[in-house]
Scaffold this motif. Sequence first.
Motif: not given
Lengths: 170, 127
Positions: B87-100, B102-115
């Motif tokens: 619904p909110n798309g916070d994970c998309v708003h988190a932007g591009r990650l380039t450095k070790a 850095q973290l972006a999460v999607c709470l509704p789906n329980g997904v983390t993207l980590r460098i």
Amino acid sequence: MRNGVKKLTVCGLMTALCLILGYIEHLLPLTLLIPLPGIKLGLSSIALLVLLLTYGPAYAYGVTALKCTLSALLFGSVTSLAFSLTGGLLAMTAMWLLTVAFGGKLSVFGVSVAGAVLHNVGQLAAASVFMSSAAVFSYLPLLALAGTVTGLATAAVTSRVLHLTGYDKE
Amino acid sequence: MKTKLSLKFKARDAFVIAAALLIAAAVFLLTLPKANDGRLYAEISRNGEVLASLPLDADAEYIVNGDYENVVTIADGSAFFSSATCPNGDCVHAGRLTKAGQLAVCLPNGVTLRIVGAEAGVDAIAG
């Protein structure tokens, strides 16, 4: 008896106020300006802190639980209910304990900041349990900074509202 | 037990603010990513389980299913949520990650993207 009816009415109004304030934040989320999950103004904490200081912890906890449950039903999900309940109840506990322990030494500003920061801690704790990973706590530094600022801002409004109700006169 | 709080800022409020900032600083130092000049990887996890670990120097796309669908894109040495059905798309708003670290999460789906750095474990021992 009349006092009881008045308290019940005020609590109903406060719950409605919390929901409206939450809805306004939902429409204009702070995350659009600062892309950090969980960042928000926490406008409903104004009503909740006013209630804690005027009617005491029982009413304040009740309205907190009602607000979290109703806003999850209206705008959220089961997950958002878990997050907002942990955050909301932890924040209320922090504000209540600080008021009881250091009431004479602190002002609404310190209590509000503690509530805002503990709200973030509670939400991250819920998120880390939900995702079975403590990685989300790397958001805490920025969220705690933001919570300090928003806590001071909502305290300024709380202070004004309490002054208008004559809280500092009696 | 009816204690009254002051409505004006008191000197002791500064202690609460200092405590909040101290906690922020301590957690910041604890979660500070280790310096790493090796290859960086985008680690995608859902509910604590690592689904994929993709090198940042190879363009790729990874789709995470679940309650919602998140698309992770790897391009130009960065990883980001390029789209999501939550619904909110916070994970998309988190932007591009380039450095070790850095973290972006999607709470509704329980997904983390980590460098993560490829040799983070080795560095931790060596450092």
